[in-house]
Scaffold this motif. Structure first.
Motif, short mmCIF file in Angstrom:
data_model
loop_
_atom_site.label_atom_id
_atom_site.label_comp_id
_atom_site.label_asym_id
_atom_site.label_seq_id
_atom_site.Cartn_x
_atom_site.Cartn_y
_atom_site.Cartn_z
N GLY A 30 -11.55 9.92 8.40
CA GLY A 30 -11.93 9.25 9.64
C GLY A 30 -13.12 9.93 10.31
N LEU A 31 -13.99 9.12 10.88
CA LEU A 31 -15.14 9.64 11.63
C LEU A 31 -15.66 8.51 12.51
N ASN A 32 -16.00 8.83 13.75
CA ASN A 32 -16.59 7.85 14.68
C ASN A 32 -15.77 6.57 14.77
N GLY A 33 -14.44 6.71 14.68
CA GLY A 33 -13.59 5.51 14.81
C GLY A 33 -13.54 4.66 13.55
N LYS A 34 -14.20 5.10 12.47
CA LYS A 34 -14.17 4.35 11.21
C LYS A 34 -13.35 5.12 10.17
N TRP A 35 -12.82 4.36 9.21
CA TRP A 35 -11.97 4.99 8.20
C TRP A 35 -12.42 4.61 6.80
N LEU A 36 -12.47 5.64 5.94
CA LEU A 36 -12.75 5.44 4.53
C LEU A 36 -11.47 5.76 3.77
N VAL A 37 -11.02 4.83 2.92
CA VAL A 37 -9.79 5.06 2.16
C VAL A 37 -10.14 5.38 0.72
N VAL A 38 -9.47 6.39 0.14
CA VAL A 38 -9.70 6.74 -1.25
C VAL A 38 -8.40 6.50 -2.03
N ASP A 39 -8.45 5.65 -3.02
CA ASP A 39 -7.34 5.35 -3.94
C ASP A 39 -6.15 4.67 -3.23
N CYS A 40 -5.38 3.97 -4.03
CA CYS A 40 -4.25 3.21 -3.48
C CYS A 40 -3.27 2.99 -4.64
N GLY A 41 -2.49 4.05 -4.93
CA GLY A 41 -1.68 4.03 -6.16
C GLY A 41 -0.19 3.91 -5.93
N ILE A 42 0.50 3.58 -6.99
CA ILE A 42 1.95 3.51 -6.92
C ILE A 42 2.57 4.85 -7.34
N GLY A 43 3.86 5.00 -7.05
CA GLY A 43 4.63 6.12 -7.55
C GLY A 43 5.74 5.58 -8.45
N PHE A 44 6.33 6.47 -9.23
CA PHE A 44 7.34 6.04 -10.18
C PHE A 44 8.71 6.51 -9.71
N PRO A 45 9.65 5.58 -9.55
CA PRO A 45 10.95 5.96 -9.03
C PRO A 45 11.74 6.76 -10.06
N ASP A 46 12.52 7.72 -9.60
CA ASP A 46 13.38 8.43 -10.55
C ASP A 46 14.76 7.76 -10.57
N ASP A 47 15.67 8.37 -11.28
CA ASP A 47 16.96 7.73 -11.49
C ASP A 47 17.81 7.68 -10.23
#
Lengths: 554, 554
Positions: A30-47
């Protein structure tokens, strides 16, 4: 709306997901009220999370700032970096910037969910710099186990952050995807305020071999079995490995056949973006079956022991004439690692294959795999190049994250922080953790997205241990039973049946105990029935199932 | 009755359980129509077997020969060697021979199941030889991670077999349980026909350190935190480790408190059989809380990440005044290994502890644990001592069993066989696999014992992914609904409720479609209802639950 107090020209960083584990990578600057997003991944559920398809970072914070997001930038195309886009795109609704290979895979994901026309995807070449005001982002070539991995040099007025993504160093790469050391060095000279860096194998002391060595080993091994069927299991997204296997097969006069849908999907993405140029189309199972089997090499999915995968299917008991089948004397090479948590299923698969007389070769005894993540001195080399003021380890298990933080301190880097998801840090000369924004984990469950702590997930764990049961009882207004009560149980050692014998008698006695003036109280009857059924099932099966009573008044 | 053809004076061997994995150790030796059984252990179910408490070797073969079993001999008291006795004793009904420590633990198991007075337990001293005609069995002292581990020298007219049990070599043991090398050497001179041998860590190249070194490290580490609370997690049965921890605590002026029931159970067995003679009674939680916490050292269960274990409870959110509670700055040492399959839960526990600011020390960075199984050259040393004619590797994962077989061949041992459970081998100059006897795995599930392939276990896996549902429908003889249908679901994202809206309408339409002359057909109505409910749940939750219809006619 979540607002932490920081001045407008401060550069802040917050891991939306992925700070303290492997998976769900999603980070916001975040800077100056703006946002840059990096990556958007899933996770793997365990048992512990039966029935859950995958995990997502909770996008609440991003959704709150949706109109101020200047873009989503993708480091590389692994599922834990792009897999959540179709689920969370509605909360972001911002342009997406990525390289051609990632774009191809993201598009096919969006197409599957009907979002293709709606998301705004921009292709970026490695080495390019894009402006997403107040940020500019340079894509710096890195080596990883998938094509077109990038570190991102994020330049702002408040300083530069290098977001490494997943990476390793490799001097002699068989592909063209070698790390751009010159740029890394130049970034270091320019001045790096902070590095946000992969931690997967930080504690591993041994530097990995090169992919070229893997190719050599595969060539040697395949040559040792001129009269056998041979299959190689590998991670589908490892395009460079597919090339290595192809070269090893070719050197031994074998043509390559792909088995498994995800391999074909990656093949399509790779060819669409200029990879495999010198590699003829891979054979389908049909085509391969028409050739002498000693002239074929199979690349298979399923090296993590997945049921119903290609490797598992190689030993189907009753193969159809259209199905490849492996048996005694044949050879399977696992050109892959064991992902933590999969030890047992992989061992089970290998045991099954060995029991059929198939020879198994793994990385335990031969150099048939190298990791996509750095080890040994590579981290030190990286920090020698970048000379960062602040280090923020992400992407690794607790132990590796701690090692990383420790190592950064030992290298004399002034600041190293182990952040949690949702923890916001102000990146400046004296960096400072400002506070927490909403964060968490969501579970994709069938077609629902629910918080991970949902009561239903706890119930599901209980029901898998204890089973479930429903008793149906029809009574008149005097609480006299009409017809025969029915009991269904799931997960218990019994056939469901109309209630008779002991249970039938217990139900009758319990109802008989009810005073006539209370015969109309449904809750009283239900409570009594719960008590009776519980005692019956506990006695008979030693279990305490989740239980419902269907009481119907006529 | 299972009878394979072999001559009366042939010595045969069959693994009833435990040949191809870790757990369920149970082996039978046959000669002259008599059978000697070695060990009778449980196995541990993985996450593929929800609800299953433990696994047992199928005793069918033993039960068929019950009247000819001369005895059950126990190598040592770990659960995977004695845990199945209470479940399978009825199929054996033979005298049991074991050392004092194992006898103590077996007796407490039998007492819990009401079998104590009925089983015939005999105490044997290490070094003693007992005659169980036509076998004689000598108990040979070995080092392992539990007191009184034994190799068994089984002498017969057809030759001698050494059944090693679980073992490691150790020159300088802190306990008196050192391996009896002299006897092993003498056995080699006498002539060993076959060795049945543990394979757990065969491929590990690095020879383990000694327990004395672990004690030294623990002493050093505890000394480094004079102002902190300290807990040490360890396997409950590791009596020698408890001694090491005690000594390390004492050297740092701390008294030891035990947290966790299984530690207290082992403490009782150990003291009853002469261990811990120089160690004062351990403190209870109550007693420990009355002391300054820097003068206490806690030994805890739960190093494998078990929920509700002592280690896990150390960070209870709302500790009662009677409960030990750890927080920022305190220290927990994991004096244990990671059992394969437990990686994720242990990481989760350690992450939780670290997130509270607790410092975690593990074998990854400090010598705080050594395995109870051999590694490095120890196997070669063992075979140099015993000089066997035949080697039969058991007790290990597929990879280790294969390594073991391979190593035996490389050492020049004439025969090495990898047997499966139920496979019978004749042990003679030219050994020969004769055939298979019935074998398999049973699951202990609540108070039932069922075959592992039981349909219910498959259903249970499905229901944890997809949930379960029951629809109750009361109709008259014209298939007209009476009252309101009720739907209960388990494991789906919904509250159960009386059926209304879409589902109610769908039910009504489906019933309306039934031709009047078929309105009396229950199966027709049930099929239609199944179809309607399935479609509804698939649409609403994306799931296909196990489904039952309770149709009641009035």
């Amino acid at each position: 709306m979540t607002e932490l107090v920081f001045s407008k020209d401060e550069l802040v960083f917050v891991p939306v997901g992925g700070a303290t584990g492997v998976g769900m990578n999603c980070f916001a600057y975040g800077l100056n009220g703006k946002w840059l997003v990096v990556d958007c991944g899933i996770g793997f559920p365990d048992d512990n999370l039966p029935g859950v398809d995958c995990l997502l970072p909770d996008p609440q914070f991003l959704a709150e700032h949706k109109s101020d997001i200047v873009g989503l930038v993708i480091t590389h195309a692994h599922e834990d970096h792009i897999g959540a886009i179709p689920y969370l795109w509605r909360d972001l609704q911002c342009p997406i910037y990525c390289t051609a290979f990632a774009k191809e895979l993201i598009e096919s994901k969006l197409a599957e969910t009907g979002l293709l026309g709606r998301a705004d995807l921009h292709m970026v070449n490695q080495g390019d710099e894009i402006t997403l005001d107040p940020f500019s982002v340079e894509f710096v070539k890195m080596t990883h186990s998938i094509p077109e991995a990038n570190a991102l040099a994020i330049r702002t007025k408040a300083g530069m952050v290098v977001h490494t993504g997943d990476w390793r160093f490799e001097e002699k790469n068989v592909a063209e995807d070698t790390t751009d050391y010159e740029t890394l060095k130049a970034l270091g000279k320019e001045g790096v305020l902070a590095v946000v860096c992969d931690s997967t194998n930080t504690s591993e002391e041994k530097v990995h071999a090169n992919e070229a060595d893997v190719q050599k080993t595969l060539t040697k091994l395949i040559g040792q079995y001129p009269n056998q069927k041979i299959a190689v299991g590998c991670f589908a997204s490892n395009v460079v490995r597919m090339q290595s296997i192809y070269q090893a097969a070719k050197a031994n006069n074998r043509v390559v056949c792909l088995l498994g849908r995800s391999l074909w999907r990656i093949d399509a993405a790779a060819r669409a973006t200029g990879y495999f140029k010198d590699i003829p189309e891979f054979l389908s199972e049909q085509e391969a079956l028409e050739l002498p089997q000693t002239q074929v090499l199979y690349i298979c999915t399923g090296s993590q022991g997945e049921r119903h995968s290609a490797l598992n299917n190689l030993t189907t008991l009753m193969p159809t004439p259209n199905q490849v089948s492996f048996g005694a004397g044949d050879v399977i090479i696992f050109s892959s690692s064991v992902i933590p948590g999969n030890e047992k299923v992989i061992d089970l698969l290998q045991k099954k294959l060995r029991s059929k007389g198939i020879e198994i070769i793994t990385e335990k005894t031969e150099l048939v795999h190298i990791s996509g993540h750095y080890a040994g001195d590579d981290l030190k080399k990286m920090y020698d190049l970048l000379k960062p003021h602040i280090v923020l380890p992400v992407h690794g298990d607790t132990y590796e994250l701690n090692c990383h933080q420790q190592m950064a301190k030992e290298m004399g880097i002034p600041f190293a922080f182990g952040l949690n998801d949702g923890q916001m840090i102000s990146l400046k000369k004296t960096p400072e953790i400002i506070g927490d924004v909403p964060s968490g984990i969501l579970a994709v469950d069938g077609n629902q997205i629910v918080p991970l702590n949902a009561d239903v997930l706890k119930k599901r764990r209980k029901m898998m241990d204890e089973g479930t049961a429903v008793l149906t009882l029809v009574v008149d207004h005097n609480a006299q039973v009409i017809g025969t009560p029915q009991l269904s149980t799931f997960g218990l050692m019994s056939d469901d049946e109309a209630v008779k014998g002991d249970l039938g008698q217990a139900i009758a006695s319990a109802l008989a105990e009810i005073e006539p003036e209370r015969a109309g109280e449904d809750n009283l009857i239900k409570d009594k029935m719960r008590h009776v059924v519980r005692a019956f099932l506990k006695e008979r099966f030693g279990k305490k199932p989740l239980l419902e009573i269907h009481l119907i008044r006529i």
